[in-house]
Scaffold this active site. Structure first.
Site, PDB file in Angstrom:
ATOM      1  N   TYR A 133       0.811  -1.218   0.000  1.00 56.71           N
ATOM      2  CA  TYR A 133       0.000   0.000   0.000  1.00 56.71           C
ATOM      3  C   TYR A 133       0.840   1.261   0.000  1.00 56.71           C
ATOM      4  O   TYR A 133       0.381   2.316  -0.416  1.00 56.71           O
ATOM      5  CB  TYR A 133      -0.908   0.028   1.232  1.00 56.71           C
ATOM      6  CG  TYR A 133      -2.133  -0.826   1.130  1.00 56.71           C
ATOM      7  CD1 TYR A 133      -2.043  -2.212   1.108  1.00 56.71           C
ATOM      8  CD2 TYR A 133      -3.404  -0.249   1.088  1.00 56.71           C
ATOM      9  CE1 TYR A 133      -3.163  -3.007   1.035  1.00 56.71           C
ATOM     10  CE2 TYR A 133      -4.536  -1.037   1.013  1.00 56.71           C
ATOM     11  CZ  TYR A 133      -4.423  -2.406   0.987  1.00 56.71           C
ATOM     12  OH  TYR A 133      -5.542  -3.182   0.927  1.00 56.71           O
ATOM     13  N   LYS A 179       3.977 -15.382   3.457  1.00 61.44           N
ATOM     14  CA  LYS A 179       4.202 -16.203   2.269  1.00 61.44           C
ATOM     15  C   LYS A 179       5.710 -16.399   2.176  1.00 61.44           C
ATOM     16  O   LYS A 179       6.366 -16.000   1.194  1.00 61.44           O
ATOM     17  CB  LYS A 179       3.604 -15.488   1.038  1.00 61.44           C
ATOM     18  CG  LYS A 179       3.604 -16.318  -0.231  1.00 61.44           C
ATOM     19  CD  LYS A 179       2.572 -17.438  -0.242  1.00 61.44           C
ATOM     20  CE  LYS A 179       2.685 -18.271  -1.499  1.00 61.44           C
ATOM     21  NZ  LYS A 179       1.861 -19.499  -1.477  1.00 61.44           N
ATOM     22  N   ASP A 213      -1.961 -18.747   1.949  1.00 59.21           N
ATOM     23  CA  ASP A 213      -2.933 -19.523   1.161  1.00 59.21           C
ATOM     24  C   ASP A 213      -3.604 -20.585   2.021  1.00 59.21           C
ATOM     25  O   ASP A 213      -4.835 -20.732   2.013  1.00 59.21           O
ATOM     26  CB  ASP A 213      -2.302 -20.108  -0.112  1.00 59.21           C
ATOM     27  CG  ASP A 213      -0.960 -20.796   0.118  1.00 59.21           C
ATOM     28  OD1 ASP A 213      -0.442 -20.751   1.257  1.00 59.21           O
ATOM     29  OD2 ASP A 213      -0.433 -21.382  -0.842  1.00 59.21           O
ATOM     30  N   ASP A 239      -5.908  -7.345   4.665  1.00 57.22           N
ATOM     31  CA  ASP A 239      -7.084  -6.794   3.977  1.00 57.22           C
ATOM     32  C   ASP A 239      -7.941  -7.936   3.433  1.00 57.22           C
ATOM     33  O   ASP A 239      -9.155  -7.982   3.638  1.00 57.22           O
ATOM     34  CB  ASP A 239      -6.622  -5.881   2.844  1.00 57.22           C
ATOM     35  CG  ASP A 239      -7.783  -5.330   2.044  1.00 57.22           C
ATOM     36  OD1 ASP A 239      -8.748  -4.863   2.673  1.00 57.22           O
ATOM     37  OD2 ASP A 239      -7.725  -5.379   0.799  1.00 57.22           O
ATOM     38  N   ASP A 278     -11.820  -9.663   5.063  1.00 58.48           N
ATOM     39  CA  ASP A 278     -13.101  -9.767   4.346  1.00 58.48           C
ATOM     40  C   ASP A 278     -13.576 -11.218   4.331  1.00 58.48           C
ATOM     41  O   ASP A 278     -14.769 -11.501   4.474  1.00 58.48           O
ATOM     42  CB  ASP A 278     -12.973  -9.271   2.897  1.00 58.48           C
ATOM     43  CG  ASP A 278     -13.260  -7.780   2.766  1.00 58.48           C
ATOM     44  OD1 ASP A 278     -13.039  -7.044   3.749  1.00 58.48           O
ATOM     45  OD2 ASP A 278     -13.699  -7.349   1.676  1.00 58.48           O
TER      46      ASP A 278
HETATM   47  C1  IPM Z   1     -10.165  -1.702   4.032  1.00 59.76           C
HETATM   48  C2  IPM Z   1     -10.461  -1.282   2.623  1.00 59.76           C
HETATM   49  C3  IPM Z   1      -9.378  -0.359   2.102  1.00 59.76           C
HETATM   50  C4  IPM Z   1      -8.064  -1.107   2.166  1.00 59.76           C
HETATM   51  C5  IPM Z   1      -9.638   0.196   0.685  1.00 59.76           C
HETATM   52  C6  IPM Z   1     -10.933   0.961   0.618  1.00 59.76           C
HETATM   53  C7  IPM Z   1      -8.492   1.013   0.187  1.00 59.76           C
HETATM   54  O1  IPM Z   1     -10.612  -2.384   1.814  1.00 59.76           O
HETATM   55  O2  IPM Z   1     -10.052  -0.829   4.909  1.00 59.76           O
HETATM   56  O3  IPM Z   1     -10.069  -2.902   4.285  1.00 59.76           O
HETATM   57  O4  IPM Z   1      -7.741  -1.875   1.237  1.00 59.76           O
HETATM   58  O5  IPM Z   1      -7.328  -0.939   3.147  1.00 59.76           O
HETATM   59 MG    MG Z   2     -10.620  -4.208   2.821  1.00 61.34          MG
END
Ligand code: IPM
Ligand code: MG
Length: 388
Positions: free
Chosen positions: A142, A192, A224, A248, A252
């Site tokens: 990032y 990894k 993975d 990240d 999710d």
């Molecule tokens: C998160 C989001 C952000 C990230 C995006 C919106 C840039 O997905 O906070 O998890 O990837 O950090």
């Molecule tokens: Mg995210």
């Protein structure tokens, strides 16, 4: 009366709706418990691009840094999605995270029993799930430079740089160790290392720190296989610590366990302390969800639970934090559901399917009954308890 100064960044899409919901809850807690909250509204993301031509103004960084904590909704949306654009809403997040050195992003995943049917994962797999993802937030892909496209004789080339210093790794891993100590004392470091040099350094630093935390059991897991285990045996995890992009993605994935991305909160912390606790930024892990924005459809729970983390970490108000978490749990237990929480089979029997505002009201109504939720029975150690 103590008055706290909190920055409020609604952002884009559903961001302003869920931020308003969390503010309503925090203001209600403040009235109940006799403290004051002074809100500073700050424009960021696509809204700031429209207003100022930049995703986040430098002077706003100083203003939010002077507050006790920041509450943030979400940024981004199709209007600002042009891949050729130099100014993008997400730059606001990186300006805040990087500019305020909020290097550790805590993403707790717990399962409210009433939401088990809302998850596509089988109930027996969800039994006992209580994990905390600690995502490194201010380095890795990032922030690595160069990050650009180039015209070359072979055609266009895209470059991103994966870079970690040992110091960047050590500070977030150390915090994860401390957090594991306040929980079930199990730390999974995700990398990894069979491919990436940064991951091998990561693994070395974790092993160097182990000696100081002999009471914490450490496992190294490749990302993975970790992704697979998160849905096969999620209850086997306690604290996971990992680099920015892996964190990240895995968070999710882990949100599926909780029934919806809309349920998950997060806290982004650094070293800096205020008079009341650690300075931090609090936001749900879901994005701006432009498709449902402005329709009172968004689930406010992730942001309200982020506000609970704010009370705990930045204001030192543990009882109030646990009370907000209990009130969210009670509203869900009483059948209140935003659309994202309706079970995949669509069974709505006994459920009140409500919008953002009604869900928020249901949570606020339950605050008084959960004034000191530390006294409520809740299995397992609580996220953040006894931490750093
Ligand atoms: C998160 C989001 C952000 C990230 C995006 C919106 C840039 O997905 O906070 O998890 O990837 O950090
Ligand atoms: Mg995210």
């Amino acid at each position: 009366m103590t008055t706290y100064r909190l920055a409020s960044i609604g952002g884009d899409g559903v961001g302003p709706e869920v931020t308003a919901a969390a503010r309503t809850v925090l203001d209600a807690v403040a009235r109940r418990d006799g403290f004051g909250v002074e809100w500073l509204d700050v424009v960021a993301g696509g809204a700031a691009i429209d207003a100022y031509g930049t995703a986040f103004r430098p002077e706003d960084l100083d203003a939010v840094a002077a507050c006790d904590a920041i509450l943030l909704g979400a940024v981004g949306g199709p209007r600002w999605d042009d891949p050729a654009a130099r100014v993008r809403p997400e730059q606001a997040l990186f300006a805040l995270r990087g500019g305020l050195e909020l290097f550790a992003n805590l993403r707790p995943v717990t399962i409210l029993p009433a939401l088990v049917p809302s998850s596509p994962v089988r109930p027996e797999v969800l039994e006992g799930v209580d994990l905390l993802i600690v995502r490194e937030l201010t380095s890795g892909l990032y922030f690595g430079r160069p990050s650009e496209q180039r015209e070359t004789p072979e055609g266009r080339v895209g470059i991103d740089t994966l870079w970690y210093t040992e110091g960047e790794i050590r500070r977030v891993v150390r915090l994860a160790f401390e957090l594991a100590r306040g929980r079930r004392r199990r730390l999974t470091s995700v990398d990894k290392a069979n491919v990436l040099a940064t991951s091998r350094l990561w693994r070395t630093v974790v092993d160097e720190l182990r000696g100081e935390y002999a009471d914490v059991e450490v496992n190294h897991q490749l990302v993975d296989s970790c992704a697979m285990l998160l849905v096969r045996r999620p209850a086997s995890f306690d604290v996971l610590v990992t680099e920015n992009l892996f964190g990240d993605i895995l968070s999710d994935e882990a949100a599926v366990l909780a029934g919806s991305l809309g349920m998950l909160p997060s806290a982004s912390l650094g070293e800096r302390r205020t008079a009341h606790g650690r300075f931090g930024l609090y936001e749900p892990i879901h994005g701006s969800a432009p498709d449902i924005a402005g329709h009172d459809l968004a689930n406010p729970a992730g942001t309200i639970l982020s506000a609970a983390m704010l009370l705990r970490w930045s204001l030192g108000l543990e009882a109030a934090a646990a009370g907000v978490e209990a009130a969210v749990g009670a509203a869900i237990a009483d059948g209140y559901r935003t659309a994202d929480l309706v079970p995949p089979d669509g069974d709505r029997a006994g459920l009140h399917v409500v919008g953002t505002r009604e869900m928020t009201a249901a949570i606020v109504e339950r605050l008084d009954a959960h004034r000191d939720a530390r006294l409520d029975a809740r299995p397992g150690p609580r996220v953040g308890s006894g931490a750093a």
